[in-house]
Design an enzyme around this catalytic site. Structure first.
Site, short mmCIF file in Angstrom:
data_model
loop_
_atom_site.label_atom_id
_atom_site.label_comp_id
_atom_site.label_asym_id
_atom_site.label_seq_id
_atom_site.Cartn_x
_atom_site.Cartn_y
_atom_site.Cartn_z
N ARG A 160 -9.79 14.80 10.76
CA ARG A 160 -11.12 15.28 11.16
C ARG A 160 -11.32 16.65 10.51
NH1 ARG A 160 -13.34 18.64 14.98
NH2 ARG A 160 -15.28 17.94 15.95
N LYS A 205 -8.95 25.75 12.13
CA LYS A 205 -8.52 26.26 13.45
C LYS A 205 -7.76 27.57 13.32
CE LYS A 205 -9.30 22.08 15.96
NZ LYS A 205 -8.86 20.88 16.63
#
Ligand code: HH2
Length: 259
Positions: free
Chosen positions: A236, A196
């Site tokens: 994840r 991210k």
């Protein structure tokens, strides 16, 4: 949980696994690397992403879910009930629900359910990145959803703070710093930091261009280790093998008697 985006426009792997055969091969690889779940998604939820029509999302994910369900546990990453239902009928056993709205479907189908925090639709969510107390507000929201799901009869429920969803880098860091607050609720916690953008911004020196999604592995691995040490149940990630190695190390460090 290994990430498998069957999309043309996901922020880090968009277009790589759009062909069903390539997607199944990559999912198989993640299972072989040790991923316990492969998370199949057919719509990008990156900030500003365009919504995908239901039929198109189903068309993308269904053959992949069907094939991978023969090999291991598959979750469906969606915010649409129709997509989640089709995927569960095709073999998915967990609904990874970025809207945290689909618990009635999880109750009806017997699927597990991940409730993720997202303050608004992806097209506008960054305009909603305003909190007085991000940790308290996210925790209260997720606990309320988890309790509704449990009351409706969902047997397996996880909560996820939704790193990067309607949050600034500072919000993401606060949530990571206080993961113990989420863990203390007693609900199993899922965290997704993988590749991210806040990791890129944190990793570069003043004046440097932040690294792109493919060059954020170190940040992903560091935050994964941190999350495991805080007691989360699931991470994840796009890169299953490095995550498994660091998860194993962190867990060994927590349980061994080495002085
Ligand atoms: N993050 C993304 C998508 N789904 N689900 C959960 N439970 N937690 C997350 O943090 C999470 C998620 C975004 O990442 P990705 O799927 O790689 O990108 P895109 O939404 O662009 O497909």
């Amino acid at each position: 949980m290994g990430v498998l985006n069957v999309t043309p426009d996901s922020f880090s792997d968009g277009g790589r696994w759009l062909d069903p055969a390539a997607a199944v091969a990559h999912g198989t690889e993640m299972f072989s690397a040790g991923a316990e779940i492969v998370d199949v998604g057919g719509e990008s939820t990156r900030p500003g992403a365009s919504p995908v029509p239901t039929e198109e999302e189903i068309r993308r994910v269904l053959p992949v879910v069907e094939a991978l369900s023969e090999l291991g546990a598959v979750s469906i990453d969606t915010r649409k009930a129709e997509v989640a239902k089709a995927a569960v009928l095709a073999g998915a056993t967990i609904i990874n629900d970025v809207s945290a709205e689909l618990w009635p479907l999880a109750a009806d189908t017997g699927a597990g359910w991940i409730a993720m925090h997202m303050p608004a639709d992806p097209t506008v969510m960054q305009q909603h990145a305003h909190y007085d107390d991000v940790v308290g507000e996210v925790t209260d929201h997720l606990m309320a959803r988890a309790e509704k799901a449990r009351a409706a009869g969902v047997h397996r429920v996880w909560i996820d703070p939704g790193i990067g969803f309607g949050k600034t880098a500072e919000h993401n860091l606060s949530l990571l710093r206080h993961l113990d607050a989420l863990v203390a609720t007693g609900w199993p916690v899922v965290v997704g930091t993988s590749r991210k953008s806040f990791l890129g911004h944190l990793a570069c020196r003043p004046g440097e261009h932040p690294p792109g999604p493919d060059d954020r592995l170190e940040g992903t691995v560091a935050t994964t280790a941190w999350a495991v040490l805080q007691g989360v149940d699931m991470v994840r990630v796009h890169d299953a093998r490095p995550a498994l190695m660091v998860t194993g190390l962190a867990r060994a460090g927590m349980t061994s008697n080495w002085a």
